[in-house]
Write a protein that holds these residues in place. Sequence first.
Motif, PDB file in Angstrom:
ATOM      1  N   PHE A 112       1.092  -1.138   0.561  1.00  0.00           N
ATOM      2  CA  PHE A 112       0.527   0.613  -0.009  1.00  0.00           C
ATOM      3  C   PHE A 112       0.804   0.993  -0.075  1.00  0.00           C
ATOM      4  N   HIS A 113       0.505   2.224  -1.180  1.00  0.00           N
ATOM      5  CA  HIS A 113       1.695   3.610  -0.593  1.00  0.00           C
ATOM      6  C   HIS A 113       0.517   4.515  -0.863  1.00  0.00           C
ATOM      7  N   CYS A 114       0.852   5.594   0.379  1.00  0.00           N
ATOM      8  CA  CYS A 114      -0.291   6.467   0.460  1.00  0.00           C
ATOM      9  C   CYS A 114      -0.225   7.470  -0.617  1.00  0.00           C
ATOM     10  N   PRO A 115      -1.135   8.287  -1.351  1.00  0.00           N
ATOM     11  CA  PRO A 115      -0.864   9.067  -2.490  1.00  0.00           C
ATOM     12  C   PRO A 115      -0.315  10.634  -1.693  1.00  0.00           C
ATOM     13  N   CYS A 116      -0.434  10.365  -1.522  1.00  0.00           N
ATOM     14  CA  CYS A 116      -0.513  12.297  -0.100  1.00  0.00           C
ATOM     15  C   CYS A 116       0.522  12.574   0.328  1.00  0.00           C
ATOM     16  N   HIS A 117       1.203  11.600   1.846  1.00  0.00           N
ATOM     17  CA  HIS A 117       2.717  12.492   1.929  1.00  0.00           C
ATOM     18  C   HIS A 117       3.319  10.359   2.163  1.00  0.00           C
ATOM     19  N   SER A 118       3.129   9.669   1.370  1.00  0.00           N
ATOM     20  CA  SER A 118       3.882   8.150   0.782  1.00  0.00           C
ATOM     21  C   SER A 118       4.522   7.163   1.828  1.00  0.00           C
ATOM     22  N   SER A 119       3.035   7.510   2.421  1.00  0.00           N
ATOM     23  CA  SER A 119       2.967   6.569   3.992  1.00  0.00           C
ATOM     24  C   SER A 119       2.802   4.988   3.397  1.00  0.00           C
ATOM     25  N   LEU A 120       4.200   4.254   3.827  1.00  0.00           N
ATOM     26  CA  LEU A 120       3.744   2.767   2.960  1.00  0.00           C
ATOM     27  C   LEU A 120       3.114   1.581   4.343  1.00  0.00           C
ATOM     28  N   PHE A 121       2.596   0.556   3.920  1.00  0.00           N
ATOM     29  CA  PHE A 121       2.143  -0.370   4.520  1.00  0.00           C
ATOM     30  C   PHE A 121       1.982  -1.775   4.215  1.00  0.00           C
ATOM     31  N   ASN A 122       2.204  -2.394   4.281  1.00  0.00           N
ATOM     32  CA  ASN A 122       2.538  -4.225   3.140  1.00  0.00           C
ATOM     33  C   ASN A 122       0.799  -5.054   3.262  1.00  0.00           C
ATOM     34  N   ARG A 123       1.054  -6.119   3.420  1.00  0.00           N
ATOM     35  CA  ARG A 123      -0.922  -6.652   3.380  1.00  0.00           C
ATOM     36  C   ARG A 123      -0.940  -7.282   4.640  1.00  0.00           C
ATOM     37  N   LYS A 124      -0.002  -7.166   6.139  1.00  0.00           N
ATOM     38  CA  LYS A 124      -0.636  -7.120   7.331  1.00  0.00           C
ATOM     39  C   LYS A 124      -0.950  -5.992   7.627  1.00  0.00           C
ATOM     40  N   GLY A 125      -0.869  -4.697   6.832  1.00  0.00           N
ATOM     41  CA  GLY A 125      -1.120  -2.816   7.266  1.00  0.00           C
ATOM     42  C   GLY A 125       0.167  -2.427   7.723  1.00  0.00           C
ATOM     43  N   GLU A 126       1.289  -3.675   8.328  1.00  0.00           N
ATOM     44  CA  GLU A 126       2.583  -3.112   9.044  1.00  0.00           C
ATOM     45  C   GLU A 126       3.165  -1.433   8.056  1.00  0.00           C
ATOM     46  N   TRP A 127       3.004  -0.644   9.164  1.00  0.00           N
ATOM     47  CA  TRP A 127       4.177   0.095   8.608  1.00  0.00           C
ATOM     48  C   TRP A 127       5.631   0.224   8.153  1.00  0.00           C
ATOM     49  N   GLN A 128       5.161   0.821   6.671  1.00  0.00           N
ATOM     50  CA  GLN A 128       6.522  -0.025   6.371  1.00  0.00           C
ATOM     51  C   GLN A 128       7.669   1.612   6.575  1.00  0.00           C
ATOM     52  N   GLY A 129       6.734   2.452   6.021  1.00  0.00           N
ATOM     53  CA  GLY A 129       7.402   4.062   5.666  1.00  0.00           C
ATOM     54  C   GLY A 129       6.600   5.297   5.995  1.00  0.00           C
ATOM     55  N   GLY A 130       7.384   6.765   5.892  1.00  0.00           N
ATOM     56  CA  GLY A 130       5.718   7.640   6.488  1.00  0.00           C
ATOM     57  C   GLY A 130       5.452   8.244   7.001  1.00  0.00           C
ATOM     58  N   PRO A 131       4.627   8.784   7.124  1.00  0.00           N
ATOM     59  CA  PRO A 131       4.826  10.262   8.311  1.00  0.00           C
ATOM     60  C   PRO A 131       3.419   9.311   9.248  1.00  0.00           C
ATOM     61  N   ALA A 132       2.938   8.357   8.660  1.00  0.00           N
ATOM     62  CA  ALA A 132       1.747   7.789   9.078  1.00  0.00           C
ATOM     63  C   ALA A 132       2.077   6.738  11.102  1.00  0.00           C
ATOM     64  N   PRO A 133       1.399   6.959  11.716  1.00  0.00           N
ATOM     65  CA  PRO A 133       2.215   7.170  13.476  1.00  0.00           C
ATOM     66  C   PRO A 133       1.816   5.444  13.806  1.00  0.00           C
ATOM     67  N   ARG A 134       0.937   4.393  12.395  1.00  0.00           N
ATOM     68  CA  ARG A 134       0.836   3.615  13.085  1.00  0.00           C
ATOM     69  C   ARG A 134       0.357   2.704  11.499  1.00  0.00           C
ATOM     70  N   PRO A 135       0.263   1.200  12.112  1.00  0.00           N
ATOM     71  CA  PRO A 135       0.230   0.268  11.075  1.00  0.00           C
ATOM     72  C   PRO A 135      -1.647   0.691  10.742  1.00  0.00           C
ATOM     73  N   MET A 136      -2.154  -0.078   9.837  1.00  0.00           N
ATOM     74  CA  MET A 136      -3.031   0.755   8.843  1.00  0.00           C
ATOM     75  C   MET A 136      -4.476  -0.279  10.093  1.00  0.00           C
ATOM     76  N   ASP A 137      -6.090   0.755  10.016  1.00  0.00           N
ATOM     77  CA  ASP A 137      -6.818  -0.024  11.383  1.00  0.00           C
ATOM     78  C   ASP A 137      -7.446  -0.891  10.758  1.00  0.00           C
ATOM     79  N   LEU A 138      -8.358  -1.760  11.541  1.00  0.00           N
ATOM     80  CA  LEU A 138      -8.930  -2.978  11.744  1.00  0.00           C
ATOM     81  C   LEU A 138      -9.949  -3.048  11.798  1.00  0.00           C
ATOM     82  N   MET A 139     -10.435  -3.954  10.578  1.00  0.00           N
ATOM     83  CA  MET A 139     -11.749  -4.305  11.062  1.00  0.00           C
ATOM     84  C   MET A 139     -12.404  -5.545  11.152  1.00  0.00           C
ATOM     85  N   GLY A 140     -13.567  -5.982  11.894  1.00  0.00           N
ATOM     86  CA  GLY A 140     -13.573  -7.337  13.063  1.00  0.00           C
ATOM     87  C   GLY A 140     -14.224  -8.343  12.197  1.00  0.00           C
ATOM     88  N   ILE A 141     -13.818  -9.329  11.461  1.00  0.00           N
ATOM     89  CA  ILE A 141     -14.372 -10.510  10.567  1.00  0.00           C
ATOM     90  C   ILE A 141     -14.953 -11.301  11.268  1.00  0.00           C
TER      91      ILE A 141
END
Length: 169
Positions: A112-141
């Motif tokens: 995942f690559h955010c177009p706004c300020h280039s935060s990066l996340f992998n398939r688990k939503g884990e932070w990989q780079g950029g200014p995002a302060p935490r992993p991508m949020d989760l919804m319940g399954i």
Amino acid sequence: MAEAATQEIGLFNRREFLRLGFWAATALAAAEIGGAALVFFWPKLKAGAFGGEVNIGTLEEILPQLPMDAVPLYFREARFYLSHVEDGLLALYRKCTHLGCVVPWNYEEDQFHCPCHSSLFNRKGEWQGGPAPRPMDLMGIDIRNGEIWVDTGEISQRTAYVPSQAVPI
Ligand code: FES
């Protein structure tokens, strides 16, 4: 004078006007085909809408489209990606944890690559780079009788990925 009026349309002569019309029609047709293709490829919800619980189909329907480590499936209407990792399924909220932009999957980068300020996340939503302060949020399954339900009204923040966040399949 009359001939000049038929030859000239505003700033364009007749040939330029026809050429412009051709390219405008071509662009419109391409946009319609592209839009139709995107709608076709986005998986549809079986029931529900964003803000509540949605049914995205059965495991038998979804898993052939989503083998482990495949590109996450985007459920646009429900605003999440379904990701299949080694521990199971994750529903990743599409909203960037930096300032809230919609985060698309980048096929070339395989993340995942955010177009706004280039935060990066992998398939688990884990932070990989950029200014995002935490992993991508989760919804319940919840998997009930083989049907996959995602609660789009239950969005949780996390500081890191742990295997228990994934729903085993
Ligand atoms: S909103 Fe995504 S990096 Fe800023």
